[in-house]
Design a protein around this motif. Sequence first.
Motif, PDB file in Angstrom:
ATOM      1  N   LYS A 199       5.233 -25.211  23.056  1.00 15.48           N
ATOM      2  CA  LYS A 199       4.812 -24.394  22.165  1.00 15.48           C
ATOM      3  C   LYS A 199       3.381 -24.464  21.643  1.00 15.48           C
ATOM      4  CE  LYS A 199       9.362 -23.923  20.016  1.00 15.48           C
ATOM      5  NZ  LYS A 199      10.450 -23.848  19.071  1.00 15.48           N
ATOM      6  N   PHE A 200       2.643 -25.033  22.811  1.00 13.81           N
ATOM      7  CA  PHE A 200       1.191 -25.366  22.327  1.00 13.81           C
ATOM      8  C   PHE A 200       0.351 -24.271  22.136  1.00 13.81           C
ATOM      9  CE2 PHE A 200      -3.236 -25.800  23.784  1.00 13.81           C
ATOM     10  CZ  PHE A 200      -3.524 -26.966  23.186  1.00 13.81           C
ATOM     11  N   SER A 201       0.516 -23.147  22.798  1.00  7.52           N
ATOM     12  CA  SER A 201      -0.259 -22.064  22.657  1.00  7.52           C
ATOM     13  C   SER A 201       0.132 -21.249  21.404  1.00  7.52           C
ATOM     14  CB  SER A 201      -0.199 -21.211  23.902  1.00  7.52           C
ATOM     15  OG  SER A 201      -0.919 -19.935  23.739  1.00  7.52           O
ATOM     16  N   ALA A 202       1.342 -20.954  21.117  1.00  5.02           N
ATOM     17  CA  ALA A 202       1.914 -20.508  19.895  1.00  5.02           C
ATOM     18  C   ALA A 202       1.542 -21.044  18.739  1.00  5.02           C
ATOM     19  CB  ALA A 202       3.371 -20.359  20.000  1.00  5.02           C
ATOM     20  N   ASN A 203       1.396 -22.635  18.911  1.00  5.47           N
ATOM     21  CA  ASN A 203       1.133 -23.252  17.466  1.00  5.47           C
ATOM     22  C   ASN A 203      -0.281 -23.168  17.246  1.00  5.47           C
ATOM     23  OD1 ASN A 203       3.933 -24.268  17.372  1.00  5.47           O
ATOM     24  ND2 ASN A 203       3.462 -26.304  18.205  1.00  5.47           N
ATOM     25  N   TYR A 204      -1.197 -23.239  18.144  1.00  7.17           N
ATOM     26  CA  TYR A 204      -2.585 -23.246  18.038  1.00  7.17           C
ATOM     27  C   TYR A 204      -3.308 -22.090  18.319  1.00  7.17           C
ATOM     28  CZ  TYR A 204      -1.424 -28.293  17.461  1.00  7.17           C
ATOM     29  OH  TYR A 204      -1.043 -29.420  17.081  1.00  7.17           O
ATOM     30  N   HIS A 205      -2.814 -21.067  18.897  1.00  7.47           N
ATOM     31  CA  HIS A 205      -3.793 -20.008  19.422  1.00  7.47           C
ATOM     32  C   HIS A 205      -4.162 -19.392  18.192  1.00  7.47           C
ATOM     33  CE1 HIS A 205      -4.262 -15.772  20.831  1.00  7.47           C
ATOM     34  NE2 HIS A 205      -5.205 -16.212  21.619  1.00  7.47           N
ATOM     35  N   TYR A 206      -5.401 -18.996  18.170  1.00  5.76           N
ATOM     36  CA  TYR A 206      -6.046 -18.103  17.089  1.00  5.76           C
ATOM     37  C   TYR A 206      -6.918 -16.825  17.701  1.00  5.76           C
ATOM     38  CZ  TYR A 206      -8.462 -17.216  12.631  1.00  5.76           C
ATOM     39  OH  TYR A 206      -9.092 -16.525  11.318  1.00  5.76           O
ATOM     40  N   PRO A 207      -6.483 -15.738  17.542  1.00  6.85           N
ATOM     41  CA  PRO A 207      -6.953 -14.746  18.114  1.00  6.85           C
ATOM     42  C   PRO A 207      -8.405 -14.426  17.270  1.00  6.85           C
ATOM     43  CG  PRO A 207      -5.120 -14.097  16.719  1.00  6.85           C
ATOM     44  CD  PRO A 207      -5.046 -15.548  16.723  1.00  6.85           C
ATOM     45  N   LEU A 208      -9.354 -13.827  18.204  1.00 10.16           N
ATOM     46  CA  LEU A 208     -10.515 -13.913  17.754  1.00 10.16           C
ATOM     47  C   LEU A 208     -11.043 -12.268  17.593  1.00 10.16           C
ATOM     48  CD1 LEU A 208     -12.533 -16.374  19.779  1.00 10.16           C
ATOM     49  CD2 LEU A 208     -11.733 -16.687  17.480  1.00 10.16           C
ATOM     50  N   GLU A 209     -10.011 -11.540  17.762  1.00 10.06           N
ATOM     51  CA  GLU A 209     -10.423  -9.999  17.940  1.00 10.06           C
ATOM     52  C   GLU A 209     -10.886  -9.616  16.415  1.00 10.06           C
ATOM     53  OE1 GLU A 209      -8.408  -5.697  18.898  1.00 10.06           O
ATOM     54  OE2 GLU A 209      -7.259  -7.453  19.038  1.00 10.06           O
ATOM     55  N   ASP A 210     -10.165 -10.060  15.164  1.00  9.17           N
ATOM     56  CA  ASP A 210     -10.593  -9.741  13.994  1.00  9.17           C
ATOM     57  C   ASP A 210     -11.849 -10.129  13.661  1.00  9.17           C
ATOM     58  OD1 ASP A 210      -8.237  -8.353  13.655  1.00  9.17           O
ATOM     59  OD2 ASP A 210      -7.165  -9.862  12.497  1.00  9.17           O
ATOM     60  N   LEU A 211     -12.172 -11.326  14.124  1.00  8.70           N
ATOM     61  CA  LEU A 211     -13.666 -12.060  13.815  1.00  8.70           C
ATOM     62  C   LEU A 211     -14.710 -11.285  14.611  1.00  8.70           C
ATOM     63  CD1 LEU A 211     -15.298 -14.173  12.781  1.00  8.70           C
ATOM     64  CD2 LEU A 211     -14.729 -15.520  14.817  1.00  8.70           C
ATOM     65  N   GLU A 212     -14.369 -10.901  15.845  1.00  6.99           N
ATOM     66  CA  GLU A 212     -15.289 -10.079  16.539  1.00  6.99           C
ATOM     67  C   GLU A 212     -15.559  -8.665  15.685  1.00  6.99           C
ATOM     68  OE1 GLU A 212     -16.405  -9.810  20.746  1.00  6.99           O
ATOM     69  OE2 GLU A 212     -14.136 -10.096  20.951  1.00  6.99           O
ATOM     70  N   ASN A 213     -14.573  -8.194  15.250  1.00  3.03           N
ATOM     71  CA  ASN A 213     -14.927  -6.914  14.390  1.00  3.03           C
ATOM     72  C   ASN A 213     -15.645  -7.217  13.106  1.00  3.03           C
ATOM     73  OD1 ASN A 213     -13.484  -5.335  16.373  1.00  3.03           O
ATOM     74  ND2 ASN A 213     -11.376  -5.509  15.119  1.00  3.03           N
ATOM     75  N   LYS A 214     -15.270  -8.295  12.679  1.00  2.00           N
ATOM     76  CA  LYS A 214     -16.177  -8.627  11.285  1.00  2.00           C
ATOM     77  C   LYS A 214     -17.569  -8.718  11.744  1.00  2.00           C
ATOM     78  CE  LYS A 214     -12.486 -10.614   8.989  1.00  2.00           C
ATOM     79  NZ  LYS A 214     -11.732 -11.650   8.320  1.00  2.00           N
ATOM     80  N   LEU A 215     -17.829  -9.607  12.857  1.00  2.56           N
ATOM     81  CA  LEU A 215     -19.210  -9.881  13.219  1.00  2.56           C
ATOM     82  C   LEU A 215     -20.140  -8.580  13.611  1.00  2.56           C
ATOM     83  CD1 LEU A 215     -18.651 -12.978  15.318  1.00  2.56           C
ATOM     84  CD2 LEU A 215     -20.025 -12.891  13.179  1.00  2.56           C
ATOM     85  N   ALA A 216     -19.295  -7.593  14.159  1.00  2.00           N
ATOM     86  CA  ALA A 216     -19.662  -6.215  14.605  1.00  2.00           C
ATOM     87  C   ALA A 216     -20.395  -5.664  13.277  1.00  2.00           C
ATOM     88  CB  ALA A 216     -18.787  -5.565  15.358  1.00  2.00           C
ATOM     89  N   ASP A 217     -19.524  -5.594  12.223  1.00  2.00           N
ATOM     90  CA  ASP A 217     -19.890  -4.957  10.943  1.00  2.00           C
ATOM     91  C   ASP A 217     -21.108  -5.594  10.434  1.00  2.00           C
ATOM     92  OD1 ASP A 217     -17.854  -3.234  11.236  1.00  2.00           O
ATOM     93  OD2 ASP A 217     -16.558  -4.336   9.796  1.00  2.00           O
ATOM     94  N   ILE A 218     -21.420  -6.946  10.476  1.00  2.00           N
ATOM     95  CA  ILE A 218     -22.481  -7.476   9.749  1.00  2.00           C
ATOM     96  C   ILE A 218     -23.816  -7.951  10.502  1.00  2.00           C
ATOM     97  CG2 ILE A 218     -20.556  -8.354   7.987  1.00  2.00           C
ATOM     98  CD1 ILE A 218     -21.113 -11.168   9.251  1.00  2.00           C
ATOM     99  N   ALA A 219     -23.610  -7.960  11.969  1.00  2.00           N
ATOM    100  CA  ALA A 219     -24.680  -8.249  12.976  1.00  2.00           C
ATOM    101  C   ALA A 219     -25.607  -7.589  12.782  1.00  2.00           C
ATOM    102  CB  ALA A 219     -24.116  -8.401  14.163  1.00  2.00           C
ATOM    103  N   ASP A 220     -26.857  -8.101  12.917  1.00  2.00           N
ATOM    104  CA  ASP A 220     -28.366  -7.513  13.012  1.00  2.00           C
ATOM    105  C   ASP A 220     -28.464  -6.587  14.284  1.00  2.00           C
ATOM    106  OD1 ASP A 220     -29.097  -8.390  10.292  1.00  2.00           O
ATOM    107  OD2 ASP A 220     -29.557 -10.189  11.344  1.00  2.00           O
ATOM    108  N   ASP A 221     -27.760  -7.102  15.128  1.00  2.00           N
ATOM    109  CA  ASP A 221     -27.801  -6.660  16.718  1.00  2.00           C
ATOM    110  C   ASP A 221     -26.477  -7.012  17.433  1.00  2.00           C
ATOM    111  OD1 ASP A 221     -28.716  -5.250  18.897  1.00  2.00           O
ATOM    112  OD2 ASP A 221     -30.103  -6.863  19.484  1.00  2.00           O
ATOM    113  N   VAL A 222     -26.150  -6.264  18.403  1.00  2.00           N
ATOM    114  CA  VAL A 222     -24.864  -6.809  19.151  1.00  2.00           C
ATOM    115  C   VAL A 222     -25.195  -6.511  20.756  1.00  2.00           C
ATOM    116  CG1 VAL A 222     -22.381  -6.763  19.677  1.00  2.00           C
ATOM    117  CG2 VAL A 222     -23.354  -6.336  17.482  1.00  2.00           C
TER     118      VAL A 222
END
Length: 310
Positions: A199-222
């Motif tokens: 269950k390694f992946s299920a236990n530790y996997h942290y999706p980064l999609e939400d973080l990407e969306n937040k970065l897109a909102d606050i970044a000076d450039d992408v």
Amino acid sequence: MLENVVKDKYDRPILSLRITISNRCNENCLYCHHDGMVSSKDEMTPDELYKICKIAKRIGVRKIRLSGGDPLVRKDIVEIVEKIASLDFQDISLTTNGVLLGKYAEDLKKAGLDRVNVSLDTLNPETYKKVTSMDYLKEARAGILKAVEVGLYPVKINMVIMKDINQNEIKDMFEFCKEHGIILQLIELIESENCDDDKFSANYHYPLEDLENKLADIADDVRERKFMQGRKKYYLNDGEIEIVRPVDNSKFCANCSRLRITPDGKIKPCLLRNDNLVELISHIRKNESEEKLEEIFLNGINNREPFNTD
């Protein structure tokens, strides 16, 4: 721009070769794959690695990355870099955990290494020990700063994000990177085939999609890296963050321009697959012609399959 470059059957150019030169390591990280375990006496020699890179250059590869395990556990690492550098690639880089980087950084720079990526998932000593099973954080930090000092630029830190382990430490790592002119790469955890816990992946996997969306909102450039799996780079507050998301990300495969060599000398066409490897090192050890070796490389390239061809 892409003259004399081989493309696979999905029209993806092969611009980069990543070679695992050892799977020995001085750490034991939670997520390590230990691809193709081989003993030190069976590792590819500097001359064999040179020949692999020479054939890669023939088919248009422009960049070489050396990885492990940890490549710095090899006492001949400077010789390896010198031989590869003599082939005049556009870029030669190395991925390390940084523990031995303070010892080798200056000599590697003189040998022709252009830059380093350092795998460092935390700046917290307790978290570091939990992830690596070791207590080398002080040495790793010193190695990173030495790499900055000698000009192995840009220095990048690869931070694998794990649920309930270090997802709350991203800000601290970003501030450290900004302070020293380092690029932060946040990497989405992929499943380890060699972890004892099913269950390694299920236990530790942290999706980064939400973080990407937040970065897109606050970044000076992408910006998007066309030939690096469509990765996006976010620039904010005089710092730089790059997101690497191989899990359920069709762009990752559709824009991949990298071929890999396993530590036991096989061509690995795809990061997420081990069922389409192509034997290479035995042919080199039989002193087969460069034309035959090139044919084997092309066979490996022909085995590449994207996650999504749309």
